[in-house]
Design an enzyme around this catalytic site. Structure first.
Site, PDB file in Angstrom:
ATOM      1  N   SER A 156      46.850  -7.505  54.564  1.00 27.86           N
ATOM      2  CA  SER A 156      45.482  -7.277  55.040  1.00 27.86           C
ATOM      3  C   SER A 156      44.545  -7.649  53.909  1.00 27.86           C
ATOM      4  O   SER A 156      44.942  -7.636  52.733  1.00 27.86           O
ATOM      5  CB  SER A 156      45.291  -5.794  55.370  1.00 27.86           C
ATOM      6  OG  SER A 156      43.909  -5.465  55.427  1.00 27.86           O
ATOM      7  N   TYR A 169      46.143   3.376  54.128  1.00 29.57           N
ATOM      8  CA  TYR A 169      46.291   1.997  54.605  1.00 29.57           C
ATOM      9  C   TYR A 169      46.127   1.002  53.443  1.00 29.57           C
ATOM     10  O   TYR A 169      46.969   0.119  53.235  1.00 29.57           O
ATOM     11  CB  TYR A 169      45.250   1.737  55.697  1.00 29.57           C
ATOM     12  CG  TYR A 169      45.373   0.390  56.367  1.00 29.57           C
ATOM     13  CD1 TYR A 169      46.287   0.193  57.392  1.00 29.57           C
ATOM     14  CD2 TYR A 169      44.577  -0.687  55.966  1.00 29.57           C
ATOM     15  CE1 TYR A 169      46.407  -1.047  58.016  1.00 29.57           C
ATOM     16  CE2 TYR A 169      44.687  -1.923  56.584  1.00 29.57           C
ATOM     17  CZ  TYR A 169      45.602  -2.095  57.608  1.00 29.57           C
ATOM     18  OH  TYR A 169      45.716  -3.324  58.220  1.00 29.57           O
TER      19      TYR A 169
HETATM   20  C1  BGC Z   1      42.375  -3.394  59.557  1.00 25.63           C
HETATM   21  C2  BGC Z   1      41.226  -3.469  60.547  1.00 25.63           C
HETATM   22  C3  BGC Z   1      39.957  -3.933  59.849  1.00 25.63           C
HETATM   23  C4  BGC Z   1      40.193  -5.155  58.999  1.00 25.63           C
HETATM   24  C5  BGC Z   1      38.976  -5.528  58.165  1.00 25.63           C
HETATM   25  C6  BGC Z   1      42.488  -4.717  58.852  1.00 25.63           C
HETATM   26  O1  BGC Z   1      43.579  -4.736  57.990  1.00 25.63           O
HETATM   27  O2  BGC Z   1      43.565  -3.041  60.229  1.00 25.63           O
HETATM   28  O3  BGC Z   1      41.021  -2.203  61.145  1.00 25.63           O
HETATM   29  O4  BGC Z   1      38.977  -4.232  60.822  1.00 25.63           O
HETATM   30  O5  BGC Z   1      41.300  -4.959  58.148  1.00 25.63           O
HETATM   31  O6  BGC Z   1      38.424  -4.431  57.501  1.00 25.63           O
END
Ligand code: BGC
Length: 271
Positions: A156, A169
């Site tokens: 991410s 996360y």
């Molecule tokens: C998340 C999303 C978020 C995006 C940008 C992703 O890794 O799961 O919820 O919109 O990152 O912030």
């Protein structure tokens, strides 16, 4: 032109974790379109996973659905066993399964922390280890790929962008970076090619509360210089490239696919 010959992943088998919906589903369908047999892994939504299998079969591809909680070692081993029974081996692993359990830091429970680390980080470790064992056992099959196997971690932008209210996360994705790079360093001599894709804001159920509300969608869009929220297909196309020999010299790298989110547009007229 012979369309079959042009398929870049012909004869290969792929496992995409968390592929009953969202980014995982788009990747699974794209790999299948390029000729790979695909395992559609799901956690609880068997019905959607079977739909994906049906869609792939309808277009002449091959797929099976396998349920497994990727954070559990026994589940992961069983999932690989089922895959080997069906397709004989694995050539491509896409470590996609992921989740959010958001909370302000002071309210974040140990359970919120452990669940997210369990799926997003431990899950990627467990699947990568099983895939790597099989890649090494089998070695290179020159007719289908110059590598002994390929692993793609779905990370991410939050592997680099800190994210208040989502520390579990962000920590899991930061962990994925060095998990991926360290495995890449260790397994390169076996000709196993390992990379990550770091998606930005992609329209899926994980962030539906944001993009489905006009006000928050507008705010989110301000973070994306390219001016649009991403589509799962944007990630799927990158995954096909990383899985194919077209990217053979790309190893230990994170491909950021985010419409420029990591360009920090807030600094355009500031700082
Ligand atoms: C998340 C999303 C978020 C995006 C940008 C992703 O890794 O799961 O919820 O919109 O990152 O912030």
């Amino acid at each position: 032109m012979d369309r079959e010959k042009l398929k870049r992943l012909k004869g290969q088998s792929a496992l995409v974790t968390g592929s009953s919906s969202g980014i995982g589903k788009a990747i699974a369908m794209a790999l299948a379109r390029e000729g790979a047999c695909v395992v559609i892994n799901y956690h609880s939504d068997e019905k959607s996973a079977l739909e994906v299998v049906k869609e792939i079969k309808a277009t002449g591809g091959d797929a099976i659905a396998v349920g497994a909680d990727v954070s559990k070692e026994a589940d992961v081993k069983r999932m690989f066993g089922q895959m080997f029974e069906a397709f004989g081996t694995i050539d491509i692993l896409v470590n996609n399964a992921g989740m959010q359990k958001d909370a302000p830091f002071l309210e974040m429970t140990l359970d919120d922390w452990e669940k997210v680390i369990g799926v997003n980080l431990t899950g990627q470790f467990l699947s990568a280890r099983e895939a790597a064992k099989e890649f090494i056992r089998r070695g290179i099959k020159k007719e289908i790929s110059v590598a002994a196997g390929k692993i793609i971690f779905i990370s991410s932008v939050h592997e680099v962008i800190p994210w208040a209210g989502h520390v579990n996360y962000a920590a899991s994705k930061g962990g994925v970076t060095l998990l991926m790079k360290s495995i890449a360093q260790e397994l390169a001599p076996h000709k196993i090619r390992i990379n990550s894709i770091a998606p930005g804001a992609i329209k899926t159920s994980i962030n539906k509360s944001v993009w489905s509300d006009p006000e928050s969608a507008k705010k989110l869009q301000e973070l994306i210089p390219y001016g649009r929220i991403g589509d799962p297909e944007d990630i799927a196309k990158a995954a096909v490239w990383l899985a194919s020999d077209d990217s053979d010299y790309v190893h230990g790298e994170t491909l950021i696919v985010d419409g420029g989110m990591t360009l920090y547009p807030g600094f355009k007229e500031n700082g």
